[in-house]
Motif scaffolding. Structure first.
Motif, short mmCIF file in Angstrom:
data_model
loop_
_atom_site.label_atom_id
_atom_site.label_comp_id
_atom_site.label_asym_id
_atom_site.label_seq_id
_atom_site.Cartn_x
_atom_site.Cartn_y
_atom_site.Cartn_z
N PRO A 234 -0.80 16.47 -0.11
CA PRO A 234 -1.14 15.73 -1.33
C PRO A 234 -1.43 14.27 -1.00
O PRO A 234 -0.78 13.66 -0.16
N ARG A 235 -2.44 13.72 -1.65
CA ARG A 235 -2.82 12.33 -1.41
C ARG A 235 -1.91 11.38 -2.17
O ARG A 235 -1.52 11.63 -3.31
N LEU A 236 -1.57 10.27 -1.55
CA LEU A 236 -0.63 9.30 -2.11
C LEU A 236 -1.11 8.76 -3.45
O LEU A 236 -0.34 8.69 -4.43
N GLN A 237 -2.39 8.41 -3.55
CA GLN A 237 -2.90 7.79 -4.77
C GLN A 237 -2.93 8.75 -5.96
O GLN A 237 -2.98 8.33 -7.12
N ASP A 238 -2.84 10.06 -5.66
CA ASP A 238 -2.86 11.05 -6.74
C ASP A 238 -1.47 11.36 -7.28
O ASP A 238 -1.33 11.98 -8.34
N HIS A 239 -0.42 10.93 -6.60
CA HIS A 239 0.93 11.37 -6.96
C HIS A 239 1.95 10.23 -7.04
O HIS A 239 3.11 10.47 -7.33
N GLN A 241 2.54 5.92 -8.21
CA GLN A 241 2.02 4.70 -8.80
C GLN A 241 2.38 3.50 -7.92
O GLN A 241 3.52 3.40 -7.45
N PRO A 242 1.45 2.60 -7.69
CA PRO A 242 1.76 1.41 -6.89
C PRO A 242 2.82 0.56 -7.57
O PRO A 242 2.91 0.50 -8.79
N ASP A 243 3.65 -0.09 -6.79
CA ASP A 243 4.65 -1.04 -7.26
C ASP A 243 4.21 -2.43 -6.82
O ASP A 243 4.21 -2.74 -5.63
N ASN A 244 3.81 -3.26 -7.77
CA ASN A 244 3.27 -4.58 -7.46
C ASN A 244 4.31 -5.69 -7.61
O ASN A 244 3.96 -6.85 -7.82
#
Length: 249
Positions: A234-239, A241-244
């Motif tokens: 599974p791809r990271l960006q699909d599963h 959410q970024p933490d900014n």
């Protein structure tokens, strides 16, 4: 460097070793690290070795001499594998002590004993330079000596006591190939011995050089399957959410 694997299963044993010795980049040689002992018909014993070559060769010579000279305590007079392991530990310690006293250098070595004595179960023992030993277990049905870290994951993932000898043989070759990929001091020829339970005179021995078609096929197919598995992750960006929230300093 060396890498040897022993696998203890309900069906028997699988023993695998490389044949490369390395005393520096200008001195790379090939020596067998698997030694099948000459025994009475009620037993089959195989020793694999890692560490100082002079020490391991001296131990093997002493074991043979004890049999030839009819020493009261030798690999044919002991009735339990644990007793054989203890005997090997004593021979190993004496050999190391002798060299240390003569030269001041400690030529450590580690042995692995695999085999069966009639009326007992097949088993494995790893014998340390200090002479003590451990055995395989139900949770970890394998032992390793030498460069063990690179080839360990595949053994942990796939081996159980119920694994067949053939599947365990494939698993050990994948483990060996993974080690050779990451450490150039481990290399072919690869020796493998399959010992079916209670077949004292019928172990099956293979010696696979660097260009052996089966060894190359194992290497290619394992790399190919790993690549497919990696691409299917599974791809990271699909599963996720970024933490900014990370702040600059």
């Amino acid at each position: 460097m060396t890498y040897c694997i022993g696998i203890s299963l309900d069906a028997g044993l699988v023993l695998t070793s490389d044949s490369r010795t390395n005393a520096g980049i200008d001195h790379v040689s090939q020596y067998s690290k698997m030694h099948r002992c000459a025994t009475t018909p009620d037993r089959c014993l195989v020793i694999m070795s890692a560490g100082n070559l002079a020490t391991t060769q001296g131990v093997i010579q002493q074991i043979r001499r004890d049999v030839q000279e009819g020493a009261p305590r030798n690999i044919n007079t002991l009735n339990y594998l644990a007793d054989v392991a203890e005997y090997l530990g004593d021979v190993l310690v004496n050999r190391i002590r002798k060299h240390t006293e003569q030269t001041g250098f400690v030529p450590d070595a580690t042995l692995m004993l695999g085999g069966q004595i009639r009326g007992r179960n097949p088993n494995l023992y790893m014998i340390y330079p200090q002479g003590n030993y451990i055995t395989s277990s139900e949770d970890t049905p394998y032992l390793q000596i030498g460069e063990s870290k690179y080839g360990k994951p595949v053994l942990d993932r796939f081996l159980t006591l119920e694994t067949s000898l053939e599947d365990a043989a494939v698993c050990s070759l994948i483990s060996m190939d993974s080690t050779m990929k990451s450490n150039a001091s481990v290399g072919p020829p690869i020796e493998m011995l399959l010992y079916p339970r209670d077949q004292f005179n019928a172990p099956i021995h293979y010696k696979l050089d660097a260009e052996n078609p089966y060894l190359l096929a194992i290497r290619h197919e394992w790399a190919n399957q790993l690549n497919h598995a990696f691409r299917a992750m599974p791809r990271l960006q699909d599963h996720a959410q970024p933490d900014n929230s990370l702040h600059s300093i």
